[in-house]
Design a protein around this motif. Structure first.
Motif, PDB file in Angstrom:
ATOM      1  N   MET A   1       0.560  -1.262   0.099  1.00  0.00           N
ATOM      2  CA  MET A   1      -0.107   0.275   0.432  1.00  0.00           C
ATOM      3  C   MET A   1       1.090   1.227   0.246  1.00  0.00           C
ATOM      4  SD  MET A   1      -2.551   1.163   3.358  1.00  0.00           S
ATOM      5  CE  MET A   1      -2.300   0.268   4.339  1.00  0.00           C
ATOM      6  N   SER A   2       0.639   2.098  -1.074  1.00  0.00           N
ATOM      7  CA  SER A   2       1.286   3.392  -1.048  1.00  0.00           C
ATOM      8  C   SER A   2       1.470   4.334  -0.536  1.00  0.00           C
ATOM      9  CB  SER A   2       1.677   3.730  -2.509  1.00  0.00           C
ATOM     10  OG  SER A   2       2.009   2.831  -3.236  1.00  0.00           O
ATOM     11  N   GLN A   3       1.761   5.187  -0.204  1.00  0.00           N
ATOM     12  CA  GLN A   3       0.974   6.862   1.053  1.00  0.00           C
ATOM     13  C   GLN A   3       1.593   7.798   0.734  1.00  0.00           C
ATOM     14  OE1 GLN A   3       2.493   5.881   4.985  1.00  0.00           O
ATOM     15  NE2 GLN A   3       1.148   4.808   5.570  1.00  0.00           N
ATOM     16  N   TYR A   4       1.100   8.838   0.332  1.00  0.00           N
ATOM     17  CA  TYR A   4       0.945  10.418  -0.805  1.00  0.00           C
ATOM     18  C   TYR A   4       0.984  10.931   0.523  1.00  0.00           C
ATOM     19  CZ  TYR A   4       0.882   6.940  -4.369  1.00  0.00           C
ATOM     20  OH  TYR A   4       0.973   5.601  -5.313  1.00  0.00           O
ATOM     21  N   ILE A   5       2.082  11.870   0.470  1.00  0.00           N
ATOM     22  CA  ILE A   5       1.799  13.240   1.598  1.00  0.00           C
ATOM     23  C   ILE A   5       1.270  14.507   0.787  1.00  0.00           C
ATOM     24  CG2 ILE A   5       2.874  14.891   2.924  1.00  0.00           C
ATOM     25  CD1 ILE A   5       5.387  12.492   3.939  1.00  0.00           C
ATOM     26  N   VAL A   6       0.180  14.789   0.456  1.00  0.00           N
ATOM     27  CA  VAL A   6      -0.024  16.215   0.372  1.00  0.00           C
ATOM     28  C   VAL A   6      -0.100  16.785   1.078  1.00  0.00           C
ATOM     29  CG1 VAL A   6      -2.567  16.969  -0.975  1.00  0.00           C
ATOM     30  CG2 VAL A   6      -1.914  14.312  -0.871  1.00  0.00           C
ATOM     31  N   ARG A   7       0.608  18.241   0.401  1.00  0.00           N
ATOM     32  CA  ARG A   7       1.305  19.659   1.213  1.00  0.00           C
ATOM     33  C   ARG A   7      -0.543  20.305   0.178  1.00  0.00           C
ATOM     34  NH1 ARG A   7       6.175  17.016   3.335  1.00  0.00           N
ATOM     35  NH2 ARG A   7       5.320  16.765   5.254  1.00  0.00           N
ATOM     36  N   THR A   8      -0.141  20.753  -0.428  1.00  0.00           N
ATOM     37  CA  THR A   8      -0.947  21.809  -1.098  1.00  0.00           C
ATOM     38  C   THR A   8      -2.319  20.863  -1.912  1.00  0.00           C
ATOM     39  OG1 THR A   8       0.035  21.227  -3.325  1.00  0.00           O
ATOM     40  CG2 THR A   8       1.435  22.861  -1.717  1.00  0.00           C
ATOM     41  N   PRO A   9      -3.307  21.920  -2.122  1.00  0.00           N
ATOM     42  CA  PRO A   9      -4.240  21.832  -3.438  1.00  0.00           C
ATOM     43  C   PRO A   9      -4.031  21.244  -4.987  1.00  0.00           C
ATOM     44  CG  PRO A   9      -5.076  23.614  -1.620  1.00  0.00           C
ATOM     45  CD  PRO A   9      -3.117  23.104  -1.623  1.00  0.00           C
ATOM     46  N   ASP A  10      -2.724  21.335  -4.825  1.00  0.00           N
ATOM     47  CA  ASP A  10      -2.202  21.436  -6.735  1.00  0.00           C
ATOM     48  C   ASP A  10      -1.969  19.623  -6.512  1.00  0.00           C
ATOM     49  OD1 ASP A  10      -3.149  23.834  -7.017  1.00  0.00           O
ATOM     50  OD2 ASP A  10      -0.515  24.409  -7.128  1.00  0.00           O
ATOM     51  N   GLN A  11      -1.831  18.648  -5.484  1.00  0.00           N
ATOM     52  CA  GLN A  11      -0.953  18.095  -5.363  1.00  0.00           C
ATOM     53  C   GLN A  11      -2.546  16.769  -5.722  1.00  0.00           C
ATOM     54  OE1 GLN A  11       0.708  18.271  -1.934  1.00  0.00           O
ATOM     55  NE2 GLN A  11       2.711  17.036  -3.080  1.00  0.00           N
ATOM     56  N   LEU A  12      -3.621  17.368  -5.570  1.00  0.00           N
ATOM     57  CA  LEU A  12      -4.644  16.365  -5.085  1.00  0.00           C
ATOM     58  C   LEU A  12      -5.317  15.788  -6.799  1.00  0.00           C
ATOM     59  CD1 LEU A  12      -7.039  17.735  -2.928  1.00  0.00           C
ATOM     60  CD2 LEU A  12      -6.045  15.220  -2.777  1.00  0.00           C
ATOM     61  N   PRO A  13      -5.831  16.850  -7.504  1.00  0.00           N
ATOM     62  CA  PRO A  13      -5.935  15.653  -9.263  1.00  0.00           C
ATOM     63  C   PRO A  13      -5.373  15.459 -10.080  1.00  0.00           C
ATOM     64  CG  PRO A  13      -5.786  18.864  -9.369  1.00  0.00           C
ATOM     65  CD  PRO A  13      -5.071  18.297  -7.850  1.00  0.00           C
TER      66      PRO A  13
END
Length: 88
Positions: free
Chosen positions: A1-13
């Motif tokens: 299972m991969s984890q992704y760190i999201v710190r800005t809304p620009d990363q979500l799309p």
């Protein structure tokens, strides 16, 4: 299972689109499950920063993705102030 760190809304799309494709769903299929139009889902994928927390959690649930909030730990100031304080 991969984890992704999201710190800005620009990363979500890109992540939302990748998770949708990984789930084997088209925009139309996912939109139908969410009760929205394909055009609305397309706009949501492009502008994920505009989505409500409720809708985001609903979307992630359909995609089988968990939202995990994790503390980064104590924030340290790389340059302590001359008085020895936290530098605020």
């Amino acid at each position: 299972m991969s984890q992704y760190i999201v710190r800005t809304p620009d990363q979500l799309p890109a992540l939302l689109k990748a998770f949708r494709k990984q789930a084997g769903l088209t925009q139309g299929q996912l939109a139908a499950r969410l009760g929205i139009t394909q055009q609305t889902l397309s706009a949501l994928e492009r502008n994920a920063n505009k989505v409500s927390a409720d809708r985001l959690l609903q979307l992630l649930g359909i995609l089988g993705v968990d939202l995990v909030l994790q503390s980064r730990g104590p924030k340290t100031d790389p340059k302590p102030s001359a008085t020895g304080g936290a530098g605020w």
